[in-house]
Design a protein around this motif. Structure first.
Motif, PDB file in Angstrom:
ATOM      1  N   UNK A   1      16.534  58.176  -0.208  1.00 13.86           N
ATOM      2  CA  UNK A   1      16.281  57.059   0.710  1.00 13.86           C
ATOM      3  C   UNK A   1      14.815  56.642   0.764  1.00 13.86           C
ATOM      4  N   UNK A   2      13.887  57.595   0.818  1.00  9.52           N
ATOM      5  CA  UNK A   2      12.473  57.208   0.917  1.00  9.52           C
ATOM      6  C   UNK A   2      12.032  56.492  -0.359  1.00  9.52           C
ATOM      7  N   UNK A   3      12.463  57.024  -1.499  1.00  3.04           N
ATOM      8  CA  UNK A   3      12.125  56.375  -2.778  1.00  3.04           C
ATOM      9  C   UNK A   3      12.723  54.978  -2.830  1.00  3.04           C
ATOM     10  N   UNK A   4      13.966  54.831  -2.388  1.00  2.00           N
ATOM     11  CA  UNK A   4      14.619  53.511  -2.426  1.00  2.00           C
ATOM     12  C   UNK A   4      13.847  52.510  -1.569  1.00  2.00           C
ATOM     13  N   UNK A   5      13.412  52.934  -0.387  1.00  4.46           N
ATOM     14  CA  UNK A   5      12.668  52.009   0.478  1.00  4.46           C
ATOM     15  C   UNK A   5      11.288  51.723  -0.103  1.00  4.46           C
ATOM     16  N   UNK A   6      10.632  52.738  -0.664  1.00  7.13           N
ATOM     17  CA  UNK A   6       9.350  52.502  -1.352  1.00  7.13           C
ATOM     18  C   UNK A   6       9.545  51.447  -2.449  1.00  7.13           C
ATOM     19  N   UNK A   7      10.620  51.603  -3.202  1.00  8.88           N
ATOM     20  CA  UNK A   7      10.857  50.665  -4.310  1.00  8.88           C
ATOM     21  C   UNK A   7      11.108  49.248  -3.799  1.00  8.88           C
ATOM     22  N   UNK A   8      11.746  49.137  -2.638  1.00  9.31           N
ATOM     23  CA  UNK A   8      11.973  47.799  -2.065  1.00  9.31           C
ATOM     24  C   UNK A   8      10.635  47.154  -1.698  1.00  9.31           C
ATOM     25  N   UNK A   9       9.728  47.957  -1.125  1.00  9.26           N
ATOM     26  CA  UNK A   9       8.402  47.426  -0.791  1.00  9.26           C
ATOM     27  C   UNK A   9       7.702  46.953  -2.063  1.00  9.26           C
ATOM     28  N   UNK A  10       7.746  47.805  -3.093  1.00  6.40           N
ATOM     29  CA  UNK A  10       7.053  47.487  -4.349  1.00  6.40           C
ATOM     30  C   UNK A  10       7.698  46.309  -5.059  1.00  6.40           C
ATOM     31  N   UNK A  11       9.028  46.277  -5.055  1.00  6.11           N
ATOM     32  CA  UNK A  11       9.743  45.240  -5.801  1.00  6.11           C
ATOM     33  C   UNK A  11       9.279  43.840  -5.411  1.00  6.11           C
ATOM     34  N   UNK A  12       9.212  43.592  -4.110  1.00  6.30           N
ATOM     35  CA  UNK A  12       8.858  42.245  -3.649  1.00  6.30           C
ATOM     36  C   UNK A  12       7.465  41.868  -4.153  1.00  6.30           C
ATOM     37  N   UNK A  13       6.550  42.835  -4.119  1.00  6.94           N
ATOM     38  CA  UNK A  13       5.182  42.533  -4.557  1.00  6.94           C
ATOM     39  C   UNK A  13       5.128  42.325  -6.058  1.00  6.94           C
ATOM     40  N   UNK A  14       5.885  43.125  -6.808  1.00  8.46           N
ATOM     41  CA  UNK A  14       5.870  42.972  -8.267  1.00  8.46           C
ATOM     42  C   UNK A  14       6.489  41.635  -8.660  1.00  8.46           C
ATOM     43  N   UNK A  15       7.553  41.240  -7.966  1.00 10.74           N
ATOM     44  CA  UNK A  15       8.191  39.942  -8.249  1.00 10.74           C
ATOM     45  C   UNK A  15       7.207  38.813  -7.935  1.00 10.74           C
ATOM     46  N   UNK A  16       6.593  38.860  -6.774  1.00  5.59           N
ATOM     47  CA  UNK A  16       5.663  37.796  -6.378  1.00  5.59           C
ATOM     48  C   UNK A  16       4.483  37.711  -7.348  1.00  5.59           C
ATOM     49  N   UNK A  17       3.960  38.883  -7.688  1.00  9.65           N
ATOM     50  CA  UNK A  17       2.774  38.902  -8.547  1.00  9.65           C
ATOM     51  C   UNK A  17       3.103  38.339  -9.929  1.00  9.65           C
ATOM     52  N   UNK A  18       4.222  38.759 -10.493  1.00 11.53           N
ATOM     53  CA  UNK A  18       4.581  38.272 -11.827  1.00 11.53           C
ATOM     54  C   UNK A  18       4.892  36.778 -11.784  1.00 11.53           C
ATOM     55  N   UNK A  19       5.620  36.341 -10.771  1.00 13.27           N
ATOM     56  CA  UNK A  19       5.934  34.908 -10.666  1.00 13.27           C
ATOM     57  C   UNK A  19       4.637  34.098 -10.624  1.00 13.27           C
ATOM     58  N   UNK A  20       3.685  34.537  -9.837  1.00 16.28           N
ATOM     59  CA  UNK A  20       2.407  33.835  -9.740  1.00 16.28           C
ATOM     60  C   UNK A  20       1.717  33.754 -11.093  1.00 16.28           C
TER      61      UNK A  20
END
Ligand code: GLU
Ligand code: MG
Length: 436
Positions: A190-209
């Motif tokens: 669970x902690x890893x999954x939530x960490x990944x959710x935090x990271x995912x949004x930033x990685x998506x935003x950063x790459x899109x930009x």
């Protein structure tokens, strides 16, 4: 080896926004040991920018942002986009002596998981599905190859980036709504999954930009369009790692402990949404006939249920017990993933350890239940103020939080409501989309 000149140490706030501080890469070892400075009042920053009035924190107080080495994530340099590489860590917010700070959202989840394990011997596996809108592409059809291709090379680059970062992408799909896509990650503790959710949004935003696009995670960017949901999948394991949710002899094949866990989520659902769907515009999405949530009920394979019992498959020798999971559908990306998962664990634990009178066996609605049969299921709050009232009225739910965390969350939510006050739905959705 990272080519990053800077190391960003980050936390995620009460509106799901990632904030932190950068240090030179030469200080990385020091920062891993001693953390970097942070300020309690930052927890009161709203998604629109200002600190909300009425939070628990003022101009005094100091914390440390203590990175968790396990969250190390490298964004490689992208010379074509003029961006150097970056190393990113997620951090716990601690007191100056390194002791946990009770208002830290990541600590909230970890504490909830520890308590679940200590009380019941159970642990949680989870996975977050994210929908988002990719602005800047030509119009395409839902689920079409054209939409998938229109997003190239973003899509392939995203899968490669997530893979290299250890986020374990599972599905990348052109979704139903205009310009909408979805990315799912494989289940993890669970902690890893939530960490990944935090990271995912930033990685998506950063790459899109970097690709000349904008990724938007607002719950409902256009009231006439489709919602961007975050669906949280959960399963429970015993101390030996054996799955405990599946029991083919019971309604919906949901085991007795699984039903108790679900009963906790159903009972506290109206308070939970104040954390899992915390934007004023989250409630434009949480309405019937959007495949988001049509009411507070548990059902087999129904995409309008608050809690959906997901399908399993025997294809390829698939083991049903390991696949069997519950999906909570009333979350969106304006929520902090640590808090969203943390409150589900807290509610589930209340169901497991509370009395049968308080947490009766929930009805498991069969897949073929029709709308008239479901007409009397309780509704979710229709607005954020209703959700906040439900939270304050739910003394069990309130007891899960440090009073300062609760006060600050309420202040942030009320400030965001004030900020959008007087606007019509379309304008509120637009303002939210601007910052998410
Ligand atoms: N877009 C829907 C939501 O807002 C979910 C659709 C789906 O089932 O993937 O939650
Ligand atoms: Mg979807």
């Amino acid at each position: 080896m990272s080519d990053a000149a800077t190391v960003f140490v980050a936390t995620c706030d009460l509106s799901g926004q990632v904030r932190g501080r950068a240090v030179p890469h030469t200080d990385e070892e020091d920062v891993l040991r001693t953390g970097t400075g942070w300020v309690p009042a930052n927890l009161g920053i709203t998604s629109f920018g200002p600190i909300a009035p009425g939070t628990a924190f003022g101009s005094t107080g100091d914390l440390r942002l203590l990175p968790d080495e396990a969250t190390r994530t490298d964004i490689p340099a992208d010379p074509d986009a003029g961006k150097p590489g970056l190393r990113l860590y997620l951090a716990d917010q601690t007191r100056l002596d390194g002791e946990p700070w009770a208002c830290c959202p990541r600590t909230f989840l970890r504490t909830a998981l520890d308590e679940l394990r200590e009380t019941t011997g159970l642990s949680v596996t989870a996975s977050f599905e994210h929908e988002f809108t990719l602005e800047g592409l030509p119009a395409t059809r839902p689920f079409s190859l054209q939409r998938l291709r229109a997003a190239e090379p973003f899509g392939s680059d995203l899968l490669a980036l997530l893979d290299a970062a250890g986020l374990r992408p599972e599905n990348w799909l052109p979704e139903y709504g205009d310009d909408q896509f979805e990315i799912t990650l494989r289940p993890a503790d669970a902690l890893t999954a939530a960490d990944r959710a935090v990271l995912l949004r930033e990685l998506v935003r950063d790459l899109a930009g970097r690709r000349g696009l904008r990724a938007g995670f607002a719950p409902l960017p256009d009231p006439a369009g489709s919602g961007n949901g975050v669906h949280i999948h959960l399963s429970l394991q015993d101390a030996d790692g054996r799955p405990v949710l599946h029991d083919p002899a019971r309604p919906g094949s949901l085991s007795a402990p699984g039903a108790r866990f679900a009963a906790g989520i159903l009972r506290h659902a109206r308070a939970l949404t104040a954390w899992t769907a915390p934007s004023p515009t989250s409630y434009l999405r949480l309405t019937p006939h959007r495949w988001s949530v049509g009411g507070v009920f548990l059902a087999e394979r129904n995409r309008e249920a608050l809690l959906r019992i997901c399908p399993t498959s025997r294809l390829g020798g698939g083991e049903q017990g390991r696949q069997f999971n519950l999906e909570y559908r009333a979350a969106d990306a304006t929520a902090n993933p640590w808090l969203a998962l943390g409150v589900l664990v807290r509610a589930g634990l209340a169901g497991l350890s509370g009395s049968a009178a308080d947490y009766p066996q929930p009805v498991v609605w069969p897949e073929n239940a029709d709308e008239s049969e479901l007409a009397d299921v309780p509704a979710l709050p229709g607005t954020l103020p209703e959700a906040l009232q439900a939270l304050e009225a739910d003394k069990v739910a309130c007891s899960w939080f440090d009073p300062d965390l609760l006060t600050t969350h309420l202040a942030v939510r009320h400030h965001e409501l004030d900020r959008l006050d007087g606007l019509d739905d379309a304008a509120r959705a637009r303002e939210t989309a601007r910052v998410h």
